[in-house]
Design a protein around this motif. Sequence first.
Motif, PDB file in Angstrom:
ATOM      1  N   LYS A 185     -55.460  -6.832 -39.148  1.00  0.00           N
ATOM      2  CA  LYS A 185     -54.100  -6.955 -38.605  1.00  0.00           C
ATOM      3  C   LYS A 185     -54.000  -6.229 -37.249  1.00  0.00           C
ATOM      4  N   LEU A 186     -54.555  -5.008 -37.190  1.00  0.00           N
ATOM      5  CA  LEU A 186     -54.452  -4.234 -35.950  1.00  0.00           C
ATOM      6  C   LEU A 186     -55.313  -4.857 -34.838  1.00  0.00           C
ATOM      7  N   ASP A 187     -56.490  -5.397 -35.216  1.00  0.00           N
ATOM      8  CA  ASP A 187     -57.320  -6.085 -34.216  1.00  0.00           C
ATOM      9  C   ASP A 187     -56.568  -7.294 -33.643  1.00  0.00           C
ATOM     10  N   ASN A 188     -55.892  -8.028 -34.528  1.00  0.00           N
ATOM     11  CA  ASN A 188     -55.128  -9.199 -34.054  1.00  0.00           C
ATOM     12  C   ASN A 188     -53.985  -8.790 -33.147  1.00  0.00           C
ATOM     13  N   ARG A 189     -53.338  -7.680 -33.520  1.00  0.00           N
ATOM     14  CA  ARG A 189     -52.224  -7.240 -32.676  1.00  0.00           C
ATOM     15  C   ARG A 189     -52.731  -6.808 -31.303  1.00  0.00           C
ATOM     16  N   PHE A 190     -53.925  -6.223 -31.268  1.00  0.00           N
ATOM     17  CA  PHE A 190     -54.476  -5.835 -29.961  1.00  0.00           C
ATOM     18  C   PHE A 190     -54.707  -7.091 -29.106  1.00  0.00           C
ATOM     19  N   GLU A 191     -55.190  -8.153 -29.746  1.00  0.00           N
ATOM     20  CA  GLU A 191     -55.380  -9.407 -29.001  1.00  0.00           C
ATOM     21  C   GLU A 191     -54.045  -9.901 -28.451  1.00  0.00           C
ATOM     22  N   GLN A 192     -52.991  -9.786 -29.276  1.00  0.00           N
ATOM     23  CA  GLN A 192     -51.658 -10.193 -28.811  1.00  0.00           C
ATOM     24  C   GLN A 192     -51.229  -9.354 -27.613  1.00  0.00           C
ATOM     25  N   PHE A 193     -51.548  -8.047 -27.674  1.00  0.00           N
ATOM     26  CA  PHE A 193     -51.232  -7.149 -26.552  1.00  0.00           C
ATOM     27  C   PHE A 193     -51.961  -7.631 -25.288  1.00  0.00           C
ATOM     28  N   LEU A 194     -53.251  -7.980 -25.453  1.00  0.00           N
ATOM     29  CA  LEU A 194     -54.028  -8.416 -24.290  1.00  0.00           C
ATOM     30  C   LEU A 194     -53.439  -9.670 -23.653  1.00  0.00           C
ATOM     31  N   LYS A 195     -52.864 -10.534 -24.521  1.00  0.00           N
ATOM     32  CA  LYS A 195     -52.258 -11.772 -23.990  1.00  0.00           C
ATOM     33  C   LYS A 195     -50.884 -11.515 -23.395  1.00  0.00           C
ATOM     34  N   GLY A 196     -50.392 -10.277 -23.540  1.00  0.00           N
ATOM     35  CA  GLY A 196     -49.067  -9.967 -22.991  1.00  0.00           C
ATOM     36  C   GLY A 196     -47.940 -10.293 -23.956  1.00  0.00           C
ATOM     37  N   ASP A 197     -48.289 -10.573 -25.240  1.00  0.00           N
ATOM     38  CA  ASP A 197     -47.252 -10.956 -26.210  1.00  0.00           C
ATOM     39  C   ASP A 197     -46.703  -9.775 -26.998  1.00  0.00           C
ATOM     40  N   LEU A 198     -47.289  -8.586 -26.809  1.00  0.00           N
ATOM     41  CA  LEU A 198     -46.876  -7.417 -27.591  1.00  0.00           C
ATOM     42  C   LEU A 198     -47.026  -6.171 -26.719  1.00  0.00           C
ATOM     43  N   PRO A 199     -46.015  -5.277 -26.716  1.00  0.00           N
ATOM     44  CA  PRO A 199     -46.212  -4.037 -25.961  1.00  0.00           C
ATOM     45  C   PRO A 199     -47.217  -3.156 -26.687  1.00  0.00           C
TER      46      PRO A 199
END
Length: 354
Positions: A69-83
């Motif tokens: 879950k945390l790895d996926n959220r980091f990917e979302q952060f990289l895409k600019g979708d999550l602070p």
Amino acid sequence: MQARAPGKVILSGEHSVVYGAPALAVAIKKHTYVSFKPVTESKTINTLFAGISSGMHYPLHALSHLKHKLDNRFEQFLKGDLPVRGIMSQPDDLLVYAMTTLMHHLPVPGRVSSTSYLPMPGRLLSESDLPLGAGMGSSASAIAATLVLFEHLLDKPLTLDQRFEMIRFCERLQHGRGSAIDAATVTYGGLNHIQAGKVASIDQHLGAHWYWIFTGSPTVSTGECVQSVREHFEDDTALWNAFAAITRGFVDCVGDCNASETRNPHIDLIKENHRLLQRIGVVPHSALLLIDAIEADGGAAKISGAGATRGDAGGLVIAYQPDEQAMSQVMSQFPGYTWGAVEQDSQGACYVGD
Ligand SMILES: Nc1ncnc2c1ncn2[C@@H]1O[C@H](COP(=O)(O)OP(=O)(O)O)[C@@H](O)[C@H]1O
Ligand SMILES: C[C@@](O)(CCOP(=O)(O)O)CC(=O)O
């Protein structure tokens, strides 16, 4: 079973390191201690991190899921979708993630399913001398101590370079796209030169007369500060070259200056560094008043770490003042700030004992 890791202060190169300039940082004798107590009748990792949370239970069977879950959220952060602050749900997640990352990395004979990653149940405890978010590298320090602890527990030591990489990997959940400064100093200890992700240990002692001063937690995070500096100065090559020249000046004189009878070149380098940090807008007014007062007494001081692009607290300031009494006197004018001598720790993260 306990492990510890030092904190760090940046002597020179904050912000400019992001644009390829060198940085110089030192591990300090302020530590994070992480310990583990097995509880055989339990099925969880129960966290108890002093000053951070009142404790959480992480079921062993859910650890792999948490990591994904945390790895996926980091990917979302990289895409600019999550602070960056949205990656972890609670502060306890970071060390549980570090422990799980280590388990996943280790070669487990006959591993067939995610359940064979399971560590033993128990209590994961931490306490730290390091204030959080204060430019002293608390998150990297806590991750480093956790890795060393479980490397020992599982009898699977990493090399220092592997540990450094794993700390950087885990730290990304907290710092987003941070530099290698914190991971390097907590891993290798002592003085370190960091440039373009490469680390070189410097076999010198910083010497006396250096002080850290904590002027309060900035309201703006390191990531926001870096972003705001990037917006205005990313392409200013001459500026980053000027920072680089100062850091090289520090590296050239760091050991030699200790024995010198003449005026210490650190003072001029720090002053120059401070002027450049002011130019990029990371020195709030309160820190400026303190630094002016130290300069007026013949010393020098500068922001150490990200500083702050808004708000009144500037985080960590470091000072060089050969006159000990002058330092005490000036600090008596700023009773709200904690401060002390910078004590170099030549040792990086290590196992402490049973
Ligand atoms: N002693 C500790 N025990 C457990 N987690 C810690 C500890 N110190 C720091 N952390 C983790 O690091 C986070 C703080 O990171 P951050 O605010 O970036 O500070 P720093 O800039 O000092 O690394 C905490 O929210 C927590 O997740
Ligand atoms: C501004 C920067 O150069 C240093 C930040 O240091 P700290 O997070 O304040 O310890 C960012 C970085 O190197 O990742």
